[in-house]
Design a protein around this motif. Structure first.
Motif, PDB file in Angstrom:
ATOM      1  N   TRP A  27      93.435  57.519  73.224  1.00  0.00           N
ATOM      2  CA  TRP A  27      92.056  57.565  73.451  1.00  0.00           C
ATOM      3  C   TRP A  27      91.522  56.202  72.878  1.00  0.00           C
ATOM      4  N   HIS A  28      92.133  55.563  71.930  1.00  0.00           N
ATOM      5  CA  HIS A  28      91.157  54.394  71.657  1.00  0.00           C
ATOM      6  C   HIS A  28      91.309  53.202  72.705  1.00  0.00           C
ATOM      7  N   LEU A  29      92.457  53.105  73.272  1.00  0.00           N
ATOM      8  CA  LEU A  29      92.602  52.273  74.329  1.00  0.00           C
ATOM      9  C   LEU A  29      91.827  52.690  75.709  1.00  0.00           C
ATOM     10  N   PHE A  30      91.590  53.869  75.926  1.00  0.00           N
ATOM     11  CA  PHE A  30      90.692  54.612  76.944  1.00  0.00           C
ATOM     12  C   PHE A  30      89.395  54.148  76.757  1.00  0.00           C
ATOM     13  N   SER A  31      88.752  54.404  75.312  1.00  0.00           N
ATOM     14  CA  SER A  31      87.328  54.330  75.127  1.00  0.00           C
ATOM     15  C   SER A  31      87.173  52.750  75.032  1.00  0.00           C
ATOM     16  N   HIS A  32      88.171  52.024  74.697  1.00  0.00           N
ATOM     17  CA  HIS A  32      87.685  50.352  74.618  1.00  0.00           C
ATOM     18  C   HIS A  32      87.750  50.083  76.201  1.00  0.00           C
ATOM     19  N   MET A  34      87.013  51.726  78.839  1.00  0.00           N
ATOM     20  CA  MET A  34      86.027  52.310  79.700  1.00  0.00           C
ATOM     21  C   MET A  34      84.482  52.109  78.966  1.00  0.00           C
ATOM     22  N   GLY A  35      84.461  51.601  77.724  1.00  0.00           N
ATOM     23  CA  GLY A  35      83.309  51.483  76.906  1.00  0.00           C
ATOM     24  C   GLY A  35      82.615  52.618  76.827  1.00  0.00           C
ATOM     25  N   ILE A  36      83.099  53.579  76.502  1.00  0.00           N
ATOM     26  CA  ILE A  36      82.305  54.998  76.015  1.00  0.00           C
ATOM     27  C   ILE A  36      82.853  55.626  74.986  1.00  0.00           C
ATOM     28  N   ASP A  37      81.966  56.563  74.369  1.00  0.00           N
ATOM     29  CA  ASP A  37      82.474  57.047  73.157  1.00  0.00           C
ATOM     30  C   ASP A  37      82.780  58.621  73.560  1.00  0.00           C
ATOM     31  N   ARG A  38      83.198  59.452  72.656  1.00  0.00           N
ATOM     32  CA  ARG A  38      83.442  60.796  72.876  1.00  0.00           C
ATOM     33  C   ARG A  38      82.353  61.518  73.546  1.00  0.00           C
ATOM     34  N   SER A  39      81.127  61.654  73.145  1.00  0.00           N
ATOM     35  CA  SER A  39      80.072  62.217  73.853  1.00  0.00           C
ATOM     36  C   SER A  39      79.897  62.088  75.286  1.00  0.00           C
ATOM     37  N   ARG A  40      79.953  60.772  75.514  1.00  0.00           N
ATOM     38  CA  ARG A  40      79.946  60.140  77.142  1.00  0.00           C
ATOM     39  C   ARG A  40      81.211  60.656  77.971  1.00  0.00           C
ATOM     40  N   TYR A  41      82.445  60.799  77.157  1.00  0.00           N
ATOM     41  CA  TYR A  41      83.428  60.932  77.775  1.00  0.00           C
ATOM     42  C   TYR A  41      83.474  62.348  78.454  1.00  0.00           C
ATOM     43  N   PHE A  42      82.953  63.388  77.503  1.00  0.00           N
ATOM     44  CA  PHE A  42      82.905  64.725  77.802  1.00  0.00           C
ATOM     45  C   PHE A  42      81.849  65.112  78.860  1.00  0.00           C
TER      46      PHE A  42
END
Length: 276
Positions: A27-32, A34-42
């Motif tokens: 998740w941390h690598l994905f978020s980094h 993609m430049g998104i947080d959990r709320s934007r991911y969902f």
């Protein structure tokens, strides 16, 4: 593939490589990447992943599968609520060291502080920003580490003087507080460390002779020339070194020497004060 599918694929890849906490690391690598947080991911998890971001994510996963530390891949971590840049030239700041900073913060207001073996600058920068210090000086033998510390000082708007020095060799003046998280791992224990630490973090900042006490002995031996009367000395220690380090401080004339524990209940800090 959708964002959700790419994330799950990354989790499985890291899990197969034996990476601890594979889900969290993916998740941390994905978020980094993609430049998104959990709320934007969902909100976007069913959308396709842009090809350029997929390539970046896959390269990051490959590095983590090789057990390169997560923080070196993202070049960032948090310490004492502050952002820090890290790379392979410095140790990754740990939560255990936050316990050390919190102890220093109890007495740092208005004081002149010296941070020996500063590495990333996490101790000195945090004390400058949070400690109400009169001044903070930080030193390290590594020029590359000092460049990282300077970058972190600028990013956090910390007023800090940086000096390249082998312990006290290039230090001038005296201080109210000396704090250090020196190398303290016995050389014989290096092979037993996790591959992230053993193979990727700088050995110069980790290992300290056969018993791990080399730097404590050197600092305590010279400290009276640099620590004012009534001044404090704070060390981070390995979990089995409390009695040895505290004993050396008492022999050197420190009073009120204490061993303090970290959040896991292990001995982690030794501190004491020169009589004033």
């Amino acid at each position: 593939m959708t964002l959700e599918e790419e994330l799950h694929k990354g989790e499985e890849r890291l899990r197969a490589a034996g990476v601890p906490e594979a889900d969290l690391n993916a998740w941390h690598l994905f978020s980094h990447c993609m430049g998104i947080d959990r709320s934007r991911y969902f909100l976007r998890k069913d959308c396709p992943m842009p090809p350029d971001r997929r390539e970046t994510y896959e390269r990051a996963l490959e590095k983590r599968a090789e057990r390169i530390p997560l923080e070196y891949i993202t070049n960032g971590t948090e310490f004492m609520g502050l952002p820090f840049y890290v790379d392979e030239n410095v140790l990754i700041p740990r939560q255990d060291t936050e316990c050390l900073v919190e102890e220093v913060l109890r007495v740092s207001d208005g004081q002149d502080v010296l941070d020996l073996c500063t590495g990333s600058g996490c101790i000195g920068v945090s004390l400058s920003v949070l400690g109400g210090c009169h001044s903070v000086t930080a030193s390290d033998i590594s020029e590359k580490a000092l460049r990282v510390a300077e970058r972190n000082a600028r990013a956090n708007e910390a007023e800090i003087s940086l000096i390249q020095s082998d312990l006290f060799a290039s230090i001038e003046g005296t201080f109210d507080i000396v704090v250090s998280n020196p190398p303290y791992i016995p050389v014989g224990e290096m092979e037993g460390l996790m591959p992230e630490v053993r193979e990727h973090e700088p050995e110069l900042a980790l290992a300290a002779a056969e018993d791990g006490l080399l730097f404590y002995n050197s600092i305590i031996k010279e400290i009276r020339r640099f620590l004012r009367e009534g001044g404090w000395l704070f060390f981070e220690i390995g979990s089995g070194q409390g009695e040895a380090v505290s004993g050396r401080m008492r022999q050197a004339g420190f009073s009120g020497v204490e061993i303090k524990k970290d959040l896991a209940g292990l001995d982690r800090i030794v501190c004491g004060r020169l009589p004033g």
